[in-house]
Write a protein that holds these residues in place. Sequence first.
Motif, PDB file in Angstrom:
ATOM      1  N   SER A 111     102.443 -36.918 -50.959  1.00  0.00           N
ATOM      2  CA  SER A 111     102.510 -36.837 -49.494  1.00  0.00           C
ATOM      3  C   SER A 111     101.150 -36.981 -48.842  1.00  0.00           C
ATOM      4  CB  SER A 111     103.148 -35.511 -49.050  1.00  0.00           C
ATOM      5  OG  SER A 111     102.216 -34.449 -49.145  1.00  0.00           O
ATOM      6  N   TYR A 112     101.212 -37.378 -47.590  1.00  0.00           N
ATOM      7  CA  TYR A 112     100.052 -37.382 -46.689  1.00  0.00           C
ATOM      8  C   TYR A 112     100.371 -36.378 -45.590  1.00  0.00           C
ATOM      9  CZ  TYR A 112      96.847 -39.000 -42.997  1.00  0.00           C
ATOM     10  OH  TYR A 112      95.892 -39.078 -42.003  1.00  0.00           O
ATOM     11  N   ASP A 113      99.608 -35.313 -45.516  1.00  0.00           N
ATOM     12  CA  ASP A 113      99.809 -34.271 -44.518  1.00  0.00           C
ATOM     13  C   ASP A 113      98.594 -34.244 -43.606  1.00  0.00           C
ATOM     14  OD1 ASP A 113     102.276 -32.456 -45.604  1.00  0.00           O
ATOM     15  OD2 ASP A 113     101.134 -33.312 -47.260  1.00  0.00           O
ATOM     16  N   ALA A 114      98.841 -34.291 -42.308  1.00  0.00           N
ATOM     17  CA  ALA A 114      97.709 -34.398 -41.384  1.00  0.00           C
ATOM     18  C   ALA A 114      98.048 -33.801 -40.031  1.00  0.00           C
ATOM     19  CB  ALA A 114      97.309 -35.868 -41.220  1.00  0.00           C
ATOM     20  N   ILE A 115      97.006 -33.391 -39.335  1.00  0.00           N
ATOM     21  CA  ILE A 115      97.098 -32.983 -37.930  1.00  0.00           C
ATOM     22  C   ILE A 115      96.402 -34.072 -37.130  1.00  0.00           C
ATOM     23  CG2 ILE A 115      96.486 -31.235 -36.222  1.00  0.00           C
ATOM     24  CD1 ILE A 115      96.569 -29.184 -38.566  1.00  0.00           C
ATOM     25  N   ILE A 116      97.160 -34.678 -36.217  1.00  0.00           N
ATOM     26  CA  ILE A 116      96.718 -35.881 -35.494  1.00  0.00           C
ATOM     27  C   ILE A 116      96.416 -35.521 -34.038  1.00  0.00           C
ATOM     28  CG2 ILE A 116      97.347 -38.248 -34.890  1.00  0.00           C
ATOM     29  CD1 ILE A 116      97.215 -37.706 -37.929  1.00  0.00           C
ATOM     30  N   ASP A 117      95.305 -36.040 -33.506  1.00  0.00           N
ATOM     31  CA  ASP A 117      94.948 -35.736 -32.120  1.00  0.00           C
ATOM     32  C   ASP A 117      95.668 -36.676 -31.143  1.00  0.00           C
ATOM     33  OD1 ASP A 117      93.548 -38.171 -31.986  1.00  0.00           O
ATOM     34  OD2 ASP A 117      91.562 -37.255 -32.124  1.00  0.00           O
ATOM     35  N   SER A 118      95.345 -36.557 -29.855  1.00  0.00           N
ATOM     36  CA  SER A 118      96.068 -37.312 -28.825  1.00  0.00           C
ATOM     37  C   SER A 118      95.763 -38.803 -28.848  1.00  0.00           C
ATOM     38  CB  SER A 118      95.739 -36.746 -27.435  1.00  0.00           C
ATOM     39  OG  SER A 118      94.377 -36.995 -27.122  1.00  0.00           O
ATOM     40  N   LYS A 119      94.729 -39.194 -29.592  1.00  0.00           N
ATOM     41  CA  LYS A 119      94.380 -40.620 -29.699  1.00  0.00           C
ATOM     42  C   LYS A 119      94.898 -41.232 -31.010  1.00  0.00           C
ATOM     43  CE  LYS A 119      90.136 -39.840 -27.030  1.00  0.00           C
ATOM     44  NZ  LYS A 119      90.354 -38.386 -26.894  1.00  0.00           N
ATOM     45  N   GLY A 120      95.611 -40.445 -31.797  1.00  0.00           N
ATOM     46  CA  GLY A 120      96.141 -40.949 -33.052  1.00  0.00           C
ATOM     47  C   GLY A 120      95.188 -40.855 -34.223  1.00  0.00           C
ATOM     48  N   ASN A 121      94.133 -40.039 -34.076  1.00  0.00           N
ATOM     49  CA  ASN A 121      93.151 -39.879 -35.146  1.00  0.00           C
ATOM     50  C   ASN A 121      93.357 -38.547 -35.875  1.00  0.00           C
ATOM     51  OD1 ASN A 121      91.717 -42.304 -34.459  1.00  0.00           O
ATOM     52  ND2 ASN A 121      90.850 -41.197 -32.722  1.00  0.00           N
ATOM     53  N   PRO A 122      93.197 -38.530 -37.206  1.00  0.00           N
ATOM     54  CA  PRO A 122      93.380 -37.279 -37.944  1.00  0.00           C
ATOM     55  C   PRO A 122      92.198 -36.336 -37.762  1.00  0.00           C
ATOM     56  CG  PRO A 122      92.721 -39.032 -39.449  1.00  0.00           C
ATOM     57  CD  PRO A 122      92.918 -39.678 -38.101  1.00  0.00           C
ATOM     58  N   ILE A 123      92.509 -35.053 -37.539  1.00  0.00           N
ATOM     59  CA  ILE A 123      91.447 -34.043 -37.503  1.00  0.00           C
ATOM     60  C   ILE A 123      91.535 -33.124 -38.726  1.00  0.00           C
ATOM     61  CG2 ILE A 123      91.132 -34.113 -35.007  1.00  0.00           C
ATOM     62  CD1 ILE A 123      92.839 -31.628 -34.736  1.00  0.00           C
ATOM     63  N   PHE A 124      92.596 -33.282 -39.510  1.00  0.00           N
ATOM     64  CA  PHE A 124      92.721 -32.598 -40.799  1.00  0.00           C
ATOM     65  C   PHE A 124      93.640 -33.443 -41.663  1.00  0.00           C
ATOM     66  CE2 PHE A 124      95.297 -29.941 -43.621  1.00  0.00           C
ATOM     67  CZ  PHE A 124      94.305 -29.338 -44.385  1.00  0.00           C
ATOM     68  N   GLU A 125      93.283 -33.582 -42.945  1.00  0.00           N
ATOM     69  CA  GLU A 125      94.102 -34.363 -43.872  1.00  0.00           C
ATOM     70  C   GLU A 125      94.140 -33.682 -45.237  1.00  0.00           C
ATOM     71  OE1 GLU A 125      93.407 -39.016 -42.920  1.00  0.00           O
ATOM     72  OE2 GLU A 125      91.566 -37.879 -43.290  1.00  0.00           O
ATOM     73  N   THR A 126      95.306 -33.661 -45.842  1.00  0.00           N
ATOM     74  CA  THR A 126      95.470 -33.222 -47.223  1.00  0.00           C
ATOM     75  C   THR A 126      96.724 -33.905 -47.760  1.00  0.00           C
ATOM     76  OG1 THR A 126      95.510 -31.288 -48.691  1.00  0.00           O
ATOM     77  CG2 THR A 126      96.778 -31.121 -46.669  1.00  0.00           C
ATOM     78  N   GLY A 127      97.242 -33.429 -48.879  1.00  0.00           N
ATOM     79  CA  GLY A 127      98.450 -34.035 -49.435  1.00  0.00           C
ATOM     80  C   GLY A 127      98.964 -33.214 -50.591  1.00  0.00           C
ATOM     81  N   ASN A 128     100.204 -33.503 -51.011  1.00  0.00           N
ATOM     82  CA  ASN A 128     100.732 -32.818 -52.177  1.00  0.00           C
ATOM     83  C   ASN A 128     101.371 -33.793 -53.149  1.00  0.00           C
ATOM     84  OD1 ASN A 128     103.637 -33.094 -51.645  1.00  0.00           O
ATOM     85  ND2 ASN A 128     103.404 -31.542 -50.056  1.00  0.00           N
ATOM     86  N   VAL A 129     101.636 -33.309 -54.339  1.00  0.00           N
ATOM     87  CA  VAL A 129     102.297 -34.075 -55.388  1.00  0.00           C
ATOM     88  C   VAL A 129     103.508 -33.281 -55.859  1.00  0.00           C
ATOM     89  CG1 VAL A 129     102.086 -34.990 -57.738  1.00  0.00           C
ATOM     90  CG2 VAL A 129     100.174 -35.217 -56.148  1.00  0.00           C
ATOM     91  N   SER A 130     104.658 -33.959 -55.975  1.00  0.00           N
ATOM     92  CA  SER A 130     105.891 -33.332 -56.463  1.00  0.00           C
ATOM     93  C   SER A 130     106.297 -33.986 -57.776  1.00  0.00           C
ATOM     94  CB  SER A 130     107.018 -33.495 -55.433  1.00  0.00           C
ATOM     95  OG  SER A 130     106.663 -32.916 -54.194  1.00  0.00           O
ATOM     96  N   PRO A 131     105.936 -33.376 -58.918  1.00  0.00           N
ATOM     97  CA  PRO A 131     106.302 -33.961 -60.211  1.00  0.00           C
ATOM     98  C   PRO A 131     107.818 -34.022 -60.426  1.00  0.00           C
ATOM     99  CG  PRO A 131     104.565 -32.318 -60.469  1.00  0.00           C
ATOM    100  CD  PRO A 131     105.089 -32.182 -59.075  1.00  0.00           C
ATOM    101  N   ILE A 132     108.562 -33.096 -59.802  1.00  0.00           N
ATOM    102  CA  ILE A 132     110.028 -33.105 -59.841  1.00  0.00           C
ATOM    103  C   ILE A 132     110.508 -33.375 -58.424  1.00  0.00           C
ATOM    104  CG2 ILE A 132     112.118 -31.819 -60.424  1.00  0.00           C
ATOM    105  CD1 ILE A 132     110.407 -29.977 -62.146  1.00  0.00           C
TER     106      ILE A 132
END
Length: 399
Positions: A199-220
């Motif tokens: 996954s791509y997990d992010a908090i996006i500002d009013s201009k469409g730019n990320p101010i925080f980004e992380t992600g996860n992996v689901s093996p199952i």
Amino acid sequence: MKNFIFISPNFPTNYWQFCRELKNNGLNVLGIGDQPYDELSQELKDSLNEYYKVGSLENYDEVYRAVAFLTFKHGRIDWLESNNEYWLERDARLRTDFHITSGFQTSDMPRIKYKSKMKEYYEQAGIPTARYYIVEDLKGCQAFIRKVSYPVVAKPDNGVGASDTWKIEDEAQLQNFMEKRMEGVTYIMEEFIHAEVNSYDAIIDSKGNPIFETGNVSPISIMDIVNNNDNSIYYIVKKLPADTKKQGRATVKSFGVKSRFVHFEFFRLTEDQEGMGKKGDVVALEVNMRPCGGFSPDMMNFANSTNVYKIWADMIAYDKSTLTSADEHFFCGFAGLRDGKNFVMSHEDIMKKYGANMKMTGRMPDALAGAMGNQIYIANFSTQKQLDKFYADVLATKD
């Protein structure tokens, strides 16, 4: 002072923290929910300026009247949000009806709720998607399967999570699906992708730019967890891979995401697949225009030594984060163990061995247990090897 209506602030149980950070940032936080006020946690009560109880959040007229009352009392509503997949369409309808322009409107819903509609926006971003067929009849399904071969996956075109998802591996299972699928529900059938979910997990500002980004992996996959009544495991990555970040940002632009916390799911291919790509490539699965579910926001905090509840509230209040990036990052692993399995390690054994790593443990609410397991353990690790050993230990059974 900006007025913010938070729909269902009491569920999931960790969402009171969004309200706390909004209030700390000077917003007038107004909750609408169906739980009696006296039954709300003290933390949530302290995080709200006012709470309006409705008989049922499913009753649109009742929720509409609640918003109307709060508007009359407090003035124009600047934001309305639940951060919850289940209420995404309801939130949009309320924003549309009350001319709240700071979020998705009803007209935006098809491209972010219907899996078939998402595909053209992925294609605009240059991201491959699985071939699909909107289920009409048995002959149409058979013709599609002749093109892509078994197995295939069928699920509601507008669905939440992995609910009512079918993995179909032969003609008998196809017949069973056609007989037992829900009436009046449109299903999408897709070719099976040999992959793990990233996954791509992010908090996006009013201009469409990320101010925080992380992600996860689901093996199952959640589909297998739900359908096989299996244990649930996934983890927040220590560092977001460059290709996931690239595809995530391209998806943000293509879908026109602004001022939101998002959870985009991608497939990372585990083998070469014709029409999709090479082993290791990142290809499209689906977008979710809300935070990753369950305790994932807390796990993002643990993995990144930060506070995503505050970063999100800062985005609402200031359109930027006031937190500085932490230097220390971890793999944060989730293990949801299913009741009734004969595990090698007891709870006491797990805590004795991994207590120093443990960030959270307890029982998963019944409403989430189908996809997440019953007894949960969330722990931080510095290396992938340590994380893998943790999973091997806690998932081992005597059977």
